[in-house]
Design a protein around this motif. Structure first.
Motif, short mmCIF file in Angstrom:
data_model
loop_
_atom_site.label_atom_id
_atom_site.label_comp_id
_atom_site.label_asym_id
_atom_site.label_seq_id
_atom_site.Cartn_x
_atom_site.Cartn_y
_atom_site.Cartn_z
N ILE A 179 -14.03 32.50 -20.17
CA ILE A 179 -14.35 33.67 -19.35
C ILE A 179 -15.86 33.80 -19.14
O ILE A 179 -16.33 33.95 -18.00
N VAL B 155 -11.32 31.89 -13.59
CA VAL B 155 -12.40 32.87 -13.56
C VAL B 155 -13.51 32.39 -12.64
O VAL B 155 -14.02 33.16 -11.80
N ILE C 55 -9.13 36.43 -14.87
CA ILE C 55 -8.80 36.57 -16.29
C ILE C 55 -7.31 36.83 -16.47
O ILE C 55 -6.68 36.34 -17.43
#
Length: 255
Positions: free
Chosen positions: A70, A132, A178
């Motif tokens: 992330i 992401v 995400i």
């Protein structure tokens, strides 16, 4: 709306569970084990018994790998989305790596990192980075030209512009990425543990499958479903508060 959605989801789950319970009770089929036995084994083995170390090991690797994916995807997405020569220079390499399934890189990662946690974390991070990354790039490039001009006219530049203009604009897209990365990380943590690992959910699944312990195999399936639901629900809770300003701005709510 949210309450109705959750209620319908719980009702659907309850119906499926009830059907399985009724049709499998006292079942003599090898590949269709008794539901009460499977559910009891999930609780007694994974949450209160000797399976807890494997569960905690998998969750720790998942958390570290997902966090790296992330943070790396968000930071790299901001850079690629705003700097043309970086985008043009990295796009061929990124497209090449993105076309390779993360699971196909497990043997390569084993050669470099061995069979330890570092290999598993690397596979999870690599697999979760791209959802992401691509969403952040899209979010940054979708910022209206007027927003950049307004920020420039007020002297908002550098890190201040990144913090108050670019990042908020990219955040909704990052959240969408995400949401995709979370279940993907669960898949990758299990598959990365299936190759030579002695601990983790994936290693236990291979052992149970090789020994034809179908109750244990079904138990792992139920466990993964519960973990996926719990992780997604927890992130929805965070998302609901993190993007409250965006829902108010556009007059929408999350499910």
């Amino acid at each position: 709306m949210r309450t109705t959605t959750v209620s319908l989801g719980l009702l659907g789950t309850a119906i499926v569970l009830a059907l399985w319970w009724v049709t499998s009770t006292n079942s003599t089929e090898l590949y269709y084990p008794d539901a009460p036995d499977v559910l009891e084994s999930v609780w007694t083995y994974w949450f209160t018994g000797e399976g807890r170390p494997d569960l905690l090991s998998s969750l720790a690797n998942l958390a570290v790998g997902l966090l790296i994916g992330i943070v790396g995807g968000f930071a790299l997405g901001l850079l690629i989305g705003q700097v043309p020569f970086v985008r043009y220079g990295l796009t061929p390499t990124l497209e090449f790596v993105r076309a390779i399934p993360a699971t196909a890189l497990i043997p390569f990662a084993i050669v470099i990192f061995g069979l330890g946690d570092q290999m598993k974390v690397t596979i999870i991070a690599l697999g979760t980075l791209f959802p992401v990354l691509l969403n952040v790039i899209d979010g940054v490039r979708a910022i209206p030209r007027e927003s950049h001009d307004t920020a420039k006219s007020f002297g908002i530049t550098g890190w201040t512009k990144q913090a108050f203009v670019v990042m908020p604009a990219a955040l909704p897209r990052a959240v969408a990425g995400i949401t995709v990365a979370i279940p993907l990380s669960l898949i990758l943590v299990v598959t990365s543990e299936m190759r030579g690992s002695r601990e983790g959910i994936g290693a236990y699944l291979i052992t149970a499958s090789n020994s034809f312990d179908q109750s244990a195999v079904w138990g792992v399936i139920i466990l993964l479903g519960v973990l996926g639901f719990a992780l997604t629900t927890a992130f929805r809770f965070i998302e609901h508060r993190l993007l409250a300003w965006d829902r108010g701005l556009h007059g929408r709510d999350t499910l």
